[in-house]
Scaffold this motif. Structure first.
Motif, PDB file in Angstrom:
ATOM      1  N   THR A  41      -5.578  -8.964  -2.254  1.00 46.35           N
ATOM      2  CA  THR A  41      -4.238  -9.541  -2.104  1.00 46.35           C
ATOM      3  C   THR A  41      -4.226 -10.985  -2.572  1.00 46.35           C
ATOM      4  N   THR A  50       5.904 -13.386   1.285  1.00 41.47           N
ATOM      5  CA  THR A  50       5.029 -12.227   1.182  1.00 41.47           C
ATOM      6  C   THR A  50       3.603 -12.614   1.550  1.00 41.47           C
ATOM      7  N   VAL A 138      -2.322  -2.043  -4.380  1.00 47.49           N
ATOM      8  CA  VAL A 138      -1.905  -3.275  -3.700  1.00 47.49           C
ATOM      9  C   VAL A 138      -0.795  -3.947  -4.490  1.00 47.49           C
ATOM     10  N   MET A 141       2.351  -1.991  -4.199  1.00 48.20           N
ATOM     11  CA  MET A 141       2.944  -2.048  -2.873  1.00 48.20           C
ATOM     12  C   MET A 141       3.682  -3.362  -2.648  1.00 48.20           C
ATOM     13  N   PHE A 142       3.067  -4.444  -3.068  1.00 51.84           N
ATOM     14  CA  PHE A 142       3.688  -5.751  -2.859  1.00 51.84           C
ATOM     15  C   PHE A 142       4.612  -6.122  -4.019  1.00 51.84           C
ATOM     16  N   GLU A 143       4.844  -5.172  -4.868  1.00 54.10           N
ATOM     17  CA  GLU A 143       5.729  -5.354  -6.018  1.00 54.10           C
ATOM     18  C   GLU A 143       5.392  -6.623  -6.779  1.00 54.10           C
ATOM     19  N   LYS A 314       7.680   2.193   3.515  1.00 51.15           N
ATOM     20  CA  LYS A 314       7.743   1.183   2.470  1.00 51.15           C
ATOM     21  C   LYS A 314       8.937   1.444   1.556  1.00 51.15           C
ATOM     22  N   ALA A 555       4.532  -2.684   3.073  1.00 54.01           N
ATOM     23  CA  ALA A 555       3.203  -2.456   2.510  1.00 54.01           C
ATOM     24  C   ALA A 555       2.144  -2.538   3.602  1.00 54.01           C
ATOM     25  N   CYS A 556       2.325  -3.523   4.457  1.00 48.84           N
ATOM     26  CA  CYS A 556       1.361  -3.757   5.537  1.00 48.84           C
ATOM     27  C   CYS A 556       1.263  -2.530   6.445  1.00 48.84           C
ATOM     28  N   THR A 558       2.229   0.461   5.756  1.00 53.23           N
ATOM     29  CA  THR A 558       1.733   1.595   4.988  1.00 53.23           C
ATOM     30  C   THR A 558       0.214   1.590   4.912  1.00 53.23           C
TER      31      THR A 558
END
Lengths: 678, 255
Positions: A41, A50, A138, A141-143, A314, A555-556, A558
């Motif tokens: 991350t 984020t 990752v 998920m966090f776009e 998500k 995301a977290c 998920t």
């Protein structure tokens, strides 16, 4: 010498150890992958909000990892004890040959070290490889853009894995030593000779228990679906959970007796090929494994629910945002204060735009589409009041909700301006009508009941009746989810300045590119440090921050869901596999006998397959039935975040289940086949 | 009467060339339909190896074994299984009943693996159960039965498929004398009334005395062979003891 002996032992009993190894490697691998998320991350480009969420996620990952290490620890201890038990005879021989218990403990210690080192090396290698793929997930998920993909090796995750598993192996070793020192030679030597008594359960009792359990389960299902509205108190949720748990065990117990009885009565089925043998095998096992079957069933159930909910959360969270955050920024300020510092009191009389200008922020330069509206409140009118005669019923039905919060009012003309930029339906009102705007489904439903009764509202001397029998979908304050519990829209003439409460400013950033927008956003965030505005309480909700928080939170959740789900899945599958494998080696003699009677190899394999399939399938089937209702309930709880279609995530869950659970099944069947062959 | 079993010059070696053990060293004999044969010998004489070869559990090194017209040393894979389940019946020293199944189900299993239908199974099991006087135990599990009962259930399982040949490996080995006697009387019944051909391996002279012919084996070879003829069982028993004495007391636990 001892070292050599233990190495040989491992190699010799590799068949028994295959599942153990597989589980250890998988455990190490997953533990590393999820703990290495932190370093992944760091790599991606995300907004400040984020990043905050990511910090939270890493923190939570650490906590969850402790929990996971306990689960894995128990699993590994269980598995190793299991394998030790299989070797009782071997230890018995050592002891009769005069080898001391201390030496046997040493052999076991060596074995644990060997297995530990090998599983750690293989598991970590596999983990490092898989975590490279995780980077993609990752970023997705966090776009965020994965601008600079590079090979990552997380040293901290590696060390953490080594420490955690080191401790687990140490505990395993201690357990083994204690086990060996406690056992008696006579038990070790005779351990294989003990025969289990086959008890047939009383069919009437079984049927009775089954019926009772089914009713309990049915009621639990009802509670979490159709009757979910009763479960507003947190304590109430324990009812279906405990009902479900107890009835699961009872159903496993009663079915193990009943199925045999039922099939036995169908003589053509029972006396066909090896069916009688297979059924007896299973029922003799289920008799003694009701407890573990029940636990496995429940664990699978949790896995399925957690996975399918986590995977969909998500999506639904981010999907909602498109409609929930229509403008770039929303500022809220309390009006007409009479407490606090003088500067605060003075400022509460002017508009937000004026406040910003006074603080030196040029609204005309940086903002566009500015709209400022006023919200009115009076302590006389609380939720209890607006529910009218329905209040008494609501209080009984939903005792957990707060009915004493003050209601918010807005002029219809103001609301329509907001509705226009939000893209919601505009409202027209006669002089004596009101409308409630809400998008929190559960609250809207409660309000609808009151509206149906034609509950009138008295405000500032005027009486108003509901225009519609239900709430209008909409909201005023921006947030990541549908949480508007109700805002009352009344004719402009109904309100006056005496009950002004808040001013809300809506605006878009006067910029086209994302960077410019972020620059303006940062300027607004920096206003906190401004000489003037630092004294004022100004709440800001921005598209960027809400978006970042939602995406991050989704995301977290998920990631943690997947982590826990997979660990649960591995644990239950591993326990089943170990049980089944040990059965297979216990049953070697029985299969040998079947061969002596002239049974075809094909028939024996089919019998073994049936046996393994039923053993794996039974808890899964029950868990799937549970999950149908469980997922509906999760969906209901998570409806705050929006009702996304669960299909995609259920398919994903099924896929994960198929790979891991199915993998264990295939390994178990293959290894069992080999075990009974010789 | 025709030959049911013909053993022709069979040999069975264990080990490698450098350390060869001849478990069976050129044995030949034949068994006629309806005969009750006992094979006697000391531990290590090769009698169990012989039985294993006949029952296709083990393979001979050379020679041929014919059951009916079939040379079973040539059978392979599923043909072997088919032969075993259709032509042979087994009775073992340690009963080898499936402990998870009841007596009835144990007997029925021999038929169900031949895909006989349930009603036929029921009819045949009922018949054999009353013939062998085990009615009282058919719904019991092996651990609830005495050794003698278990062995009679095992006998019922062996005979129910109407095999050409019943092979019994030390059937009385784990039984007390009373149960042994009862079991052997059952064997006699099966042999006389059902015309079953029985080949029994034993080192017990008393057990062997129920047979109509006894073959003695020593060091993998046929040592001698005696027939019961028309004498009583007691006379035959004395004859067996004589041969056992001649064998050199190898069969030291003859009585």
């Amino acid at each position: 010498m001892l070292c050599k002996l233990s190495l040989k032992n491992i190699r010799k009993s590799f068949k028994d150890y295959a599942i153990y190894f597989f589980t250890l490697i998988l455990g190490v691998c997953i533990f590393y992958v999820f703990n290495a998320l932190e370093s992944q991350t760091v790599m991606i480009n995300v907004s400040l909000s984020t990043q905050k969420i990511i910090e939270l996620m890493n923190y939570m990952m650490n906590a969850v990892s402790v929990f996971v290490s306990f689960i894995l620890g128990f699993l590994i201890i269980y598995a190793s004890r299991f394998l030790i038990k299989r070797r009782n005879k071997e230890f018995g021989i050592y002891l009769t040959l005069g080898m001391g218990k201390r030496k046997i403990s040493k052999i076991l210690l060596f074995e644990t070290i060997f297995i530990g080192v090998i599983s750690l090396v293989v598991g970590l290698t596999l983990g490092v490889v898989i975590s490279q793929f995780m980077s993609l997930l990752v970023a997705n998920m966090f776009e965020a853009d994965l601008t600079n993909f590079k090979f990552i090796f997380s040293e901290s995750a590696c060390i953490k894995t080594l420490i955690y598993f080191g401790i687990i192996y140490l505990v395993v070793a201690i357990f083994n030593v204690v086990n060996v020192s406690k056992c008696k030679l006579i038990d070790l030597i005779q351990s294989s000779k003990r025969q289990e008594e086959v008890k047939m359960k009383n069919p009437i009792l079984c049927t009775l228990v089954f019926v009772v359990a089914s009713i309990m389960l049915g009621y639990a299902y009802y509670l979490v679906t159709a009757g979910a509205s009763i479960l507003d108190e947190m304590v109430m949720i324990l009812i279906p959970i405990s009902l479900g748990t107890v009835s699961t065990f009872l159903i496993v117990w009663s079915l193990s007796g009943l199925i045999l009885r039922i099939v036995m009565s169908v003589k053509n089925l029972y006396y066909k090929g090896l069916n009688s043998f297979v059924l007896r095998q299973i029922s003799s096992k289920i008799n003694t494994t009701v407890m573990s079957m029940g636990v496995i069933c429940l664990m699978l159930f949790v896995t399925i629910c957690v996975l399918s909910s986590a995977l969909s959360l998500k999506n639904s969270m981010t999907q909602n945002l498109l409609t929930l955050v229509p403008v770039d920024i929303q500022l809220v300020k309390t009006l007409d204060r009479n407490e606090g510092s003088q500067i605060l009191i003075d400022d509460s009389k002017i508009s937000i735009v004026d406040t910003l200008e006074k603080g030196g922020f040029s609204t005309s330069d940086y903002l566009k589409d500015i709209l400022e509206v006023t919200v009115y409140m009076t302590n006389d009118i609380i939720v209890e009041t607006t529910l009218g005669s329905y209040y008494n019923e609501a209080k009984v039905k939903y005792p957990m909700l707060t009915y004493s919060s003050v209601e918010s009012f807005i002029k219809v003309s103001d609301y329509n301006k907001v509705a226009k930029i939000y893209g919601n339906d505009e409202i027209s009102l006669s002089d004596d009508e009101y409308v409630i705007v809400a998008d929190f489904e559960n609250w809207a439903n409660i309000r609808n009941e009151a509206l149906k009764l034609g509950t009138t509202i008295n405000i500032l001397g005027g009486e108003y009746k509901p225009k519609y029998q239900e709430c209008v979908n909409g909201y005023l304050y921006m947030s990541g989810s549908h949480i508007n519990t109700g805002i009352i829209v009344v004719p402009d003439s109904a309100l006056d300045d005496s009950i002004r409460e808040e001013s809300i400013l809506f605006a878009n950033y006067n910029a086209d590119s994302d960077e410019d927008k972020e620059r303006i956003e940062n300027m607004i965030l920096d206003l906190d440090k401004n000489d003037y505005i630092s004294n004022i309480e100004l709440d800001a909700s921005s598209k960027i921050s809400i978006y970042g928080a939602s995406v991050g939170l989704g995301a977290c959740v998920t990631f943690i869901g997947i982590y826990l789900g997979i660990i649960f899945l591995i644990s239950s599958a591993a326990i089943l596999a170990l049980k089944e494998l040990s059965e297979s080696s216990d049953n070697k003699e029985r299969y040998k006998m079947l061969r002596k009677l002239g049974t075809d190899e094909k028939m024996i394999n089919r019998a073994l397959f049936k046996q393994t399939a039923i053993f794996f399938g039974f808890p899964l089937l029950l868990a799937i039935i549970h999950s149908v209702f469980g997922i509906i309930f999760c969906d209901y709880i998570l409806s705050v975040f929006g009702n996304e279609k669960l299909l995609a995530s259920i398919v994903m869950t099924a896929l994960i289940l198929l790979v891991i659970y199915g993998g264990y099944f295939v390994i178990t069947y293959t290894v069992s086949k080999n075990i009974i062959k010789d | 009467m025709k030959d049911i079993l013909t053993v022709k010059e069979i040999e069975k070696y264990y080990g490698t060339k450098s350390s060869l053990t001849k478990a069976i060293d050129d044995i030949s004999f034949s068994v006629k339909e309806g005969e009750f044969i006992a094979i006697m010998g000391a531990s290590g004489s090769g009698k169990t190896t012989l039985l294993n070869c006949i029952s296709t559990i083990d393979k001979v090194t050379s020679g041929h074994i014919y059951v009916g017209e079939t040379d079973i040393t040539k059978l392979k894979g599923n043909d072997l299984n088919k032969f075993r389940r259709e032509e042979l019946g087994f009775i073992f020293q340690d009963f080898n009943l499936l402990d998870t199944l009841t007596a009835y189900e144990n007997i029925a299993l021999a038929l169900s693996i031949q895909n006989v239908n349930a009603s036929e199974i029921e009819r045949r099991v009922k018949k054999i159960v009353s013939d062998l006087d085990i009615n009282s135990v058919i719904n019991k599990y092996p651990y609830q039965m005495s050794g003698g009962q278990k062995q009679r259930v095992a006998s019922a399982r062996a005979i129910i498929t109407n095999p050409k040949l019943i092979l019994a490996d030390e059937p009385t080995g784990a039984l007390d004398s009373k149960s042994s006697k009862k079991l052997l009387e059952s064997f006699n019944y099966l042999n006389k009334e059902k015309n079953a051909t029985i080949l029994m391996v034993t080192h017990d002279a008393f057990t062997a005395s129920y047979a109509s012919r006894v073959i003695f084996i020593k060091d993998g070879k046929v040592f001698s062979e005696i027939n019961k003829g028309s004498g009583t069982r007691k006379e035959f028993f004395d004859k067996i003891i004589d041969v056992v004495t001649l064998l050199g007391g190898d069969v030291n636990d003859a009585l």
